[in-house]
Enzyme design. Structure first.
Site, PDB file in Angstrom:
ATOM      1  N   LYS A  43     -33.287 -11.251  19.761  1.00 21.21           N
ATOM      2  CA  LYS A  43     -32.968 -10.358  18.779  1.00 21.21           C
ATOM      3  C   LYS A  43     -32.996 -10.984  17.399  1.00 21.21           C
ATOM      4  CE  LYS A  43     -29.061  -8.327  21.592  1.00 21.21           C
ATOM      5  NZ  LYS A  43     -27.489  -8.683  21.662  1.00 21.21           N
ATOM      6  N   GLY A  44     -33.006 -12.247  17.433  1.00 22.05           N
ATOM      7  CA  GLY A  44     -32.864 -13.299  16.145  1.00 22.05           C
ATOM      8  C   GLY A  44     -33.845 -12.820  14.935  1.00 22.05           C
ATOM      9  N   GLU A  99     -40.688 -15.337  14.974  1.00 25.64           N
ATOM     10  CA  GLU A  99     -39.655 -16.002  15.556  1.00 25.64           C
ATOM     11  C   GLU A  99     -38.690 -16.292  14.330  1.00 25.64           C
ATOM     12  OE1 GLU A  99     -37.631 -16.019  17.673  1.00 25.64           O
ATOM     13  OE2 GLU A  99     -38.150 -17.508  19.144  1.00 25.64           O
ATOM     14  N   LYS A 131     -37.259 -26.784  13.422  1.00 29.27           N
ATOM     15  CA  LYS A 131     -36.384 -27.787  13.369  1.00 29.27           C
ATOM     16  C   LYS A 131     -37.379 -28.800  14.186  1.00 29.27           C
ATOM     17  CE  LYS A 131     -32.118 -25.853  14.597  1.00 29.27           C
ATOM     18  NZ  LYS A 131     -30.955 -25.764  15.570  1.00 29.27           N
ATOM     19  N   PHE A 152     -27.167 -26.302  13.103  1.00 30.64           N
ATOM     20  CA  PHE A 152     -27.187 -24.968  13.937  1.00 30.64           C
ATOM     21  C   PHE A 152     -26.724 -23.842  12.533  1.00 30.64           C
ATOM     22  CE2 PHE A 152     -25.560 -21.265  16.172  1.00 30.64           C
ATOM     23  CZ  PHE A 152     -26.577 -21.317  17.150  1.00 30.64           C
ATOM     24  N   VAL A 153     -27.822 -23.169  12.685  1.00 37.26           N
ATOM     25  CA  VAL A 153     -27.696 -22.206  11.401  1.00 37.26           C
ATOM     26  C   VAL A 153     -27.431 -20.592  12.010  1.00 37.26           C
ATOM     27  CG1 VAL A 153     -29.076 -23.375  10.031  1.00 37.26           C
ATOM     28  CG2 VAL A 153     -30.303 -21.886  11.468  1.00 37.26           C
ATOM     29  N   ASP A 159     -27.361 -15.772  15.057  1.00 41.82           N
ATOM     30  CA  ASP A 159     -26.143 -15.399  15.655  1.00 41.82           C
ATOM     31  C   ASP A 159     -25.538 -16.773  16.242  1.00 41.82           C
ATOM     32  OD1 ASP A 159     -27.664 -15.805  18.005  1.00 41.82           O
ATOM     33  OD2 ASP A 159     -25.865 -14.840  19.098  1.00 41.82           O
ATOM     34  N   ARG A 165     -24.963 -12.218  12.225  1.00 46.93           N
ATOM     35  CA  ARG A 165     -26.326 -11.799  12.224  1.00 46.93           C
ATOM     36  C   ARG A 165     -26.521 -11.080  10.921  1.00 46.93           C
ATOM     37  NH1 ARG A 165     -29.171 -12.504  17.080  1.00 46.93           N
ATOM     38  NH2 ARG A 165     -28.201 -12.369  18.965  1.00 46.93           N
TER      39      ARG A 165
HETATM   40  P1  5GP Z   1     -36.198 -23.027  21.509  1.00 43.52           P
HETATM   41  O1  5GP Z   1     -36.784 -22.505  22.541  1.00 43.52           O
HETATM   42  O2  5GP Z   1     -37.347 -23.453  20.527  1.00 43.52           O
HETATM   43  O3  5GP Z   1     -35.587 -24.389  21.797  1.00 43.52           O
HETATM   44  O4  5GP Z   1     -35.015 -21.962  20.957  1.00 43.52           O
HETATM   45  C1  5GP Z   1     -35.353 -20.975  20.246  1.00 43.52           C
HETATM   46  C2  5GP Z   1     -34.617 -20.015  20.248  1.00 43.52           C
HETATM   47  O5  5GP Z   1     -33.091 -20.607  20.270  1.00 43.52           O
HETATM   48  C3  5GP Z   1     -34.295 -19.323  18.797  1.00 43.52           C
HETATM   49  O6  5GP Z   1     -35.273 -18.205  18.917  1.00 43.52           O
HETATM   50  C4  5GP Z   1     -32.915 -19.081  18.548  1.00 43.52           C
HETATM   51  O7  5GP Z   1     -32.657 -17.803  19.309  1.00 43.52           O
HETATM   52  C5  5GP Z   1     -32.284 -20.145  19.253  1.00 43.52           C
HETATM   53  N1  5GP Z   1     -31.781 -21.119  18.255  1.00 43.52           N
HETATM   54  C6  5GP Z   1     -32.447 -22.257  18.154  1.00 43.52           C
HETATM   55  N2  5GP Z   1     -31.747 -22.993  17.135  1.00 43.52           N
HETATM   56  C7  5GP Z   1     -30.904 -22.200  16.573  1.00 43.52           C
HETATM   57  C8  5GP Z   1     -29.929 -22.275  15.455  1.00 43.52           C
HETATM   58  O8  5GP Z   1     -29.756 -23.365  14.709  1.00 43.52           O
HETATM   59  N3  5GP Z   1     -29.276 -21.114  15.430  1.00 43.52           N
HETATM   60  C9  5GP Z   1     -29.310 -19.951  16.220  1.00 43.52           C
HETATM   61  N4  5GP Z   1     -28.510 -19.063  15.655  1.00 43.52           N
HETATM   62  N5  5GP Z   1     -29.896 -19.880  17.214  1.00 43.52           N
HETATM   63  C10 5GP Z   1     -31.034 -21.012  17.284  1.00 43.52           C
END
Ligand code: 5GP
Length: 180
Positions: A43-44, A99, A131, A152-153, A159, A165
């Protein structure tokens, strides 16, 4: 009422709008004359994608995929599952995956590998936040809004436990909230 004591603003609404405009202008130049399909990862990405497509000055279509995320935690399980797949074929299309944030890169690696098997002309990635210090999958975004440290944002579509959100700025959630 939003509890603003839990949040530190990282990027304001105005700063985000400028960054999204910069990304849209670059995407517009790069995809001139091509058939563009923008795929949002739910959803992000829904808030970012809604703003981004309105600053891409090209005919385009949209579709969405939903993948399992962190649940109510701030740490990825490393496991990705498709909860909702695309509605339309991507064969012969130039695909831009949108994304919200790339963290370990596991989610986007999984998604882009699936999409590449479906015969698109190209697959590129546009993320608002990146990141890089957390990466453990070989994912490089073609368009990046901001590189950030390991915070963590939340806000602007992102969310924590399905909350925040709707906040228009991007904020750092104070660790005291999720370490409680
Ligand atoms: P990855 O597979 O790259 O580790 O994670 C991607 C997903 O993790 C993002 O689409 C998001 O949903 C979640 N995510 C990663 N870091 C953050 C963050 O700092 N804040 C939030 N709210 N979600 C995050």
């Amino acid at each position: 009422m939003l509890n603003l004591e839990e949040l530190d603003i990282l990027y304001t609404q105005e700063e985000i709008a400028q960054t999204v405009a910069r990304l849209g202008a670059k995407i517009t130049r790069d995809y001139e004359g091509k058939e563009l399909l923008v795929i949002g990862i739910l959803k992000g990405a829904f808030v970012f994608m809604a703003d981004l497509i309105r600053v891409i000055n090209l005919p385009l279509s949209v579709d969405f995929m939903e993948v399992s995320s962190y649940g109510d935690s701030t740490i990825s399980s490393g496991e990705v599952r498709i909860m909702k797949d695309l509605q339309h074929s991507i064969e012969g299309k130039h695909v831009l995956v949108v994304e919200d944030i790339v963290d370990t890169g596991v989610t986007l690696h999984y998604i882009t590998e699936i999409l590449k098997k479906r015969g698109p002309k190209s697959v590129k990635i546009c993320c608002l936040l990146d990141k890089p210090s957390r990466r453990n999958s070989p994912i490089v975004s073609d368009y990046v809004g901001y590189e950030i440290p390991d915070y963590f944002v939340v806000g602007y579509g992102l969310d924590y436990a399905e909350k925040h959100r709707n906040y228009p700025a991007i904020c750092v959630l104070k660790p005291s909230v999720y370490e409680r």
